[in-house]
Scaffold this motif. Sequence first.
Motif, PDB file in Angstrom:
ATOM      1  N   ASP A   1       4.876   9.973  -0.499  1.00 46.81           N
ATOM      2  CA  ASP A   1       4.266   8.561  -0.092  1.00 46.81           C
ATOM      3  C   ASP A   1       4.902   8.075   1.326  1.00 46.81           C
ATOM      4  N   PHE A   2       3.788   7.441   1.930  1.00 48.19           N
ATOM      5  CA  PHE A   2       4.112   6.529   3.207  1.00 48.19           C
ATOM      6  C   PHE A   2       3.772   5.050   2.483  1.00 48.19           C
ATOM      7  N   ILE A   3       4.606   4.248   2.425  1.00 48.42           N
ATOM      8  CA  ILE A   3       4.507   2.956   1.641  1.00 48.42           C
ATOM      9  C   ILE A   3       4.724   1.937   2.798  1.00 48.42           C
ATOM     10  N   HIS A   4       4.051   0.792   2.913  1.00 49.76           N
ATOM     11  CA  HIS A   4       4.034  -0.295   3.501  1.00 49.76           C
ATOM     12  C   HIS A   4       3.895  -1.558   2.987  1.00 49.76           C
ATOM     13  N   ALA A   5       4.725  -2.522   3.176  1.00 49.74           N
ATOM     14  CA  ALA A   5       4.615  -3.902   2.523  1.00 49.74           C
ATOM     15  C   ALA A   5       4.456  -5.144   3.542  1.00 49.74           C
TER      16      ALA A   5
ATOM     17  N   ILE B   1       0.857  -1.233   0.081  1.00 54.83           N
ATOM     18  CA  ILE B   1      -0.162   0.050  -0.111  1.00 54.83           C
ATOM     19  C   ILE B   1       0.839   1.290   0.042  1.00 54.83           C
ATOM     20  N   ALA B   2       0.360   2.387  -0.650  1.00 57.95           N
ATOM     21  CA  ALA B   2       1.227   3.597  -0.802  1.00 57.95           C
ATOM     22  C   ALA B   2      -0.055   4.791  -0.529  1.00 57.95           C
ATOM     23  N   ILE B   3       0.158   5.378   0.350  1.00 58.86           N
ATOM     24  CA  ILE B   3      -0.593   6.547   0.494  1.00 58.86           C
ATOM     25  C   ILE B   3       0.099   7.873   0.402  1.00 58.86           C
ATOM     26  N   THR B   4      -0.461   8.615  -0.767  1.00 53.91           N
ATOM     27  CA  THR B   4       0.260   9.867  -1.159  1.00 53.91           C
ATOM     28  C   THR B   4      -0.464  11.148  -0.982  1.00 53.91           C
ATOM     29  N   GLY B   5       0.311  12.153  -0.407  1.00 55.84           N
ATOM     30  CA  GLY B   5      -0.114  13.569  -0.443  1.00 55.84           C
ATOM     31  C   GLY B   5       0.591  14.526  -1.488  1.00 55.84           C
TER      32      GLY B   5
END
Length: 325
Positions: free
Chosen positions: A150-154, A129-133
């Motif tokens: 981007d905050f990225i999490h796997a 998942i990547a959450i973007t601003g």
Amino acid sequence: MRQLIPLLMIFLATQVTVAQSNTSSIFRFLDVTPTARTAGLGGNHVGLYDADFSLIHINPAYLSSANSGSISASYLNFFSDANMALTSGAYNFEKAGTFAGAIRYVGYGEFNQWDENGNSLGTFNPGDIAITGAYSIEVVENLRAGASMDFIHASYAQFKSSAVALSGGVFYQDTASHFSAGISIRNAGAQITTFEDEREPLPLDISVGVTKKPEAFPFQLSLTLKKLNDWDLRVVGETEKPSLVDNAFRHVIFGGETNFGENVSVRIGYDHYLHEQTQTGQDFDLAGVAFGIGFNVKAISIDISRSSYSRLGGLTRLSLKADLN
């Protein structure tokens, strides 16, 4: 807020000088073309004429005040049980600039888990998942600058990793000459937590691109040079460097788009690096070729694309965009 763009661009420039090769990078889902329109044109074009906020993952400078109050969603059915979904929205604040938020998620289906002795540990569902601003401003007439974080999490069973990435770009568009150009630096950042105490590089990508519609020619033509920070683009199994010409073409994405009236668009594109990665045998096939079509129905845009992976199959994308104003 106007000081944010130059600061981020300085940070990105320093990251470029110490960038490692993308061949060993993680979070490769960040490279996936986000929408059906760009997929139908061959891939991640950074200078695409009449681009919009749904492409901030490619070039944050695509975001403009004209996108305020709009939302978008895309879906991609990967091979087997893997699927990818994206959604984004944009809003303009007078005197402050235009902001956007987006989420990218990839699910890889259900897997069985076993220990070293062959005992079943149940099942797990890996995902990214990547959450973007994102934020953009108009620098001068026809020229915009943008930046995103981007905050990225796997998560793959007990193995997890998180990271933060910054992207930035500029975009120029002249409607009088039907010409546009862009520069984008994407995914400059680092892991916060690692899978097994070993840090790996993110898929940094420096790209430049242009789009032009020649007079009396039905197609507008887009050309992008991608991964300029990673010149040696070998495919799996190659032990020697490709020839200079072949390697140069692996950095090229080419596409064409034409309109039938105001409501229908047809697209075709080609990615030579994808062709080299997915072709099977020596016979000519459509590996790396993409097709797309778009429809406008009042305030709603619908785009569909198909990218060929030769005998491996193909990927179909569906994108929807709506103006809520």
